[in-house]
Design a protein around this motif. Structure first.
Motif, PDB file in Angstrom:
ATOM      1  N   UNK A 107       1.171  -0.649  -0.068  1.00 42.76           N
ATOM      2  CA  UNK A 107      -0.054   0.097  -0.178  1.00 42.76           C
ATOM      3  C   UNK A 107       1.061   1.263  -0.239  1.00 42.76           C
ATOM      4  N   UNK A 108      -0.011   2.391  -0.458  1.00 44.46           N
ATOM      5  CA  UNK A 108       1.207   3.200  -1.257  1.00 44.46           C
ATOM      6  C   UNK A 108       0.444   4.322   0.041  1.00 44.46           C
ATOM      7  N   UNK A 109       1.531   4.877   1.134  1.00 45.78           N
ATOM      8  CA  UNK A 109       0.988   5.752   2.058  1.00 45.78           C
ATOM      9  C   UNK A 109       2.082   7.060   1.750  1.00 45.78           C
ATOM     10  N   UNK A 110       1.578   8.408   2.443  1.00 44.56           N
ATOM     11  CA  UNK A 110       2.006   9.501   2.655  1.00 44.56           C
ATOM     12  C   UNK A 110       2.571   9.379   4.414  1.00 44.56           C
ATOM     13  N   UNK A 111       3.806   9.593   5.113  1.00 45.96           N
ATOM     14  CA  UNK A 111       3.508   9.649   6.283  1.00 45.96           C
ATOM     15  C   UNK A 111       4.435  10.982   6.432  1.00 45.96           C
ATOM     16  N   UNK A 112       3.776  12.025   7.844  1.00 54.40           N
ATOM     17  CA  UNK A 112       5.314  12.489   7.518  1.00 54.40           C
ATOM     18  C   UNK A 112       5.322  12.768   9.364  1.00 54.40           C
TER      19      UNK A 112
ATOM     20  N   UNK B 274       2.089  12.603  14.390  1.00 56.22           N
ATOM     21  CA  UNK B 274       3.024  11.268  12.639  1.00 56.22           C
ATOM     22  C   UNK B 274       0.759  11.209  12.760  1.00 56.22           C
ATOM     23  N   UNK B 275       1.408  11.399  10.822  1.00 58.47           N
ATOM     24  CA  UNK B 275       0.413  11.184  10.425  1.00 58.47           C
ATOM     25  C   UNK B 275       0.409  10.573   9.258  1.00 58.47           C
ATOM     26  N   UNK B 276      -0.773   8.974   8.626  1.00 58.37           N
ATOM     27  CA  UNK B 276      -0.656   8.154   7.934  1.00 58.37           C
ATOM     28  C   UNK B 276      -1.649   8.281   6.705  1.00 58.37           C
ATOM     29  N   UNK B 277      -1.461   8.834   5.538  1.00 59.15           N
ATOM     30  CA  UNK B 277      -2.520   8.420   4.684  1.00 59.15           C
ATOM     31  C   UNK B 277      -1.981   7.691   3.489  1.00 59.15           C
ATOM     32  N   UNK B 278      -3.225   7.198   3.768  1.00 58.92           N
ATOM     33  CA  UNK B 278      -3.171   5.868   2.250  1.00 58.92           C
ATOM     34  C   UNK B 278      -3.332   6.460   1.091  1.00 58.92           C
ATOM     35  N   UNK B 279      -2.864   6.485   0.104  1.00 59.68           N
ATOM     36  CA  UNK B 279      -3.298   6.890  -0.783  1.00 59.68           C
ATOM     37  C   UNK B 279      -4.204   6.119  -1.936  1.00 59.68           C
ATOM     38  N   UNK B 280      -5.677   6.681  -2.550  1.00 58.01           N
ATOM     39  CA  UNK B 280      -6.319   5.473  -3.123  1.00 58.01           C
ATOM     40  C   UNK B 280      -6.511   6.452  -4.219  1.00 58.01           C
ATOM     41  N   UNK B 281      -5.931   7.475  -4.847  1.00 58.45           N
ATOM     42  CA  UNK B 281      -6.434   8.177  -5.937  1.00 58.45           C
ATOM     43  C   UNK B 281      -5.504   7.437  -7.769  1.00 58.45           C
TER      44      UNK B 281
END
Length: 103
Positions: A1-6, A95-102
Motif C-alpha cells: 500500500x502506498x502512503x504519505x507519512x508525515x 505523526x500522520x499516515x495517509x493511504x493513497x487511493x487515487x
C-alpha cells in the motif's frame, strides 16, 4: 500500500537553522534505507510555532520491518536523533499516515 507519512515537530525559536541541518542529515539516512521512497524535510516559513516536517511517500507495511530496524541501528541516525532532542520541543511531535487511493 502506498502512503504519505508525515512527522511534524515544533522547534525552539533560535534553533530552526540547526533543525534544518539535522533534517538534511536525517533525509540522507532515510534515503539510504528507503531508496524507493520519496523523502522530504521542510520547514514552516514565518509565523509561530516554528516547525519542521518529514514527509515520506512510498509503500508501507510491505516488508518495512527490516529497513526500519536497519535505519534505527544506523549510528548516524542515532546521532542525529540525539541532536534533534536539543532543538525540538518535547511533546510536540505529530505523526500522520495517509493511504493513497487515487493512483
Amino acid at each position: 500500500m502506498k502512503v504519505i507519512y508525515t512527522r511534524t515537530m515544533r522547534v525552539k525559536d533560535d534553533s530552526l537553522g540547526k533543525a534544518m541541518e539535522i533534517g538534511r542529515g536525517l533525509a540522507t539516512v532515510r534515503k539510504k534505507h528507503y531508496p524507493n521512497h520519496e523523502v522530504y524535510f521542510s520547514f514552516q516559513m514565518g509565523g509561530d510555532p516554528r516547525t519542521i516536517r518529514e514527509t515520506l511517500i512510498g509503500t508501507m507495511f510491505e516488508g518495512d520491518n527490516e529497513a526500519d530496524a536497519n535505519m534505527s541501528a544506523d549510528p548516524e541516525y542515532q546521532k542525529l536523533q540525539e541532536q534533534l532532542k536539543d532543538v525540538a520541543i518535547e511533546g510536540t511531535i505529530e505523526d500522520e499516515i495517509r493511504p493513497i487511493f487515487s493512483e
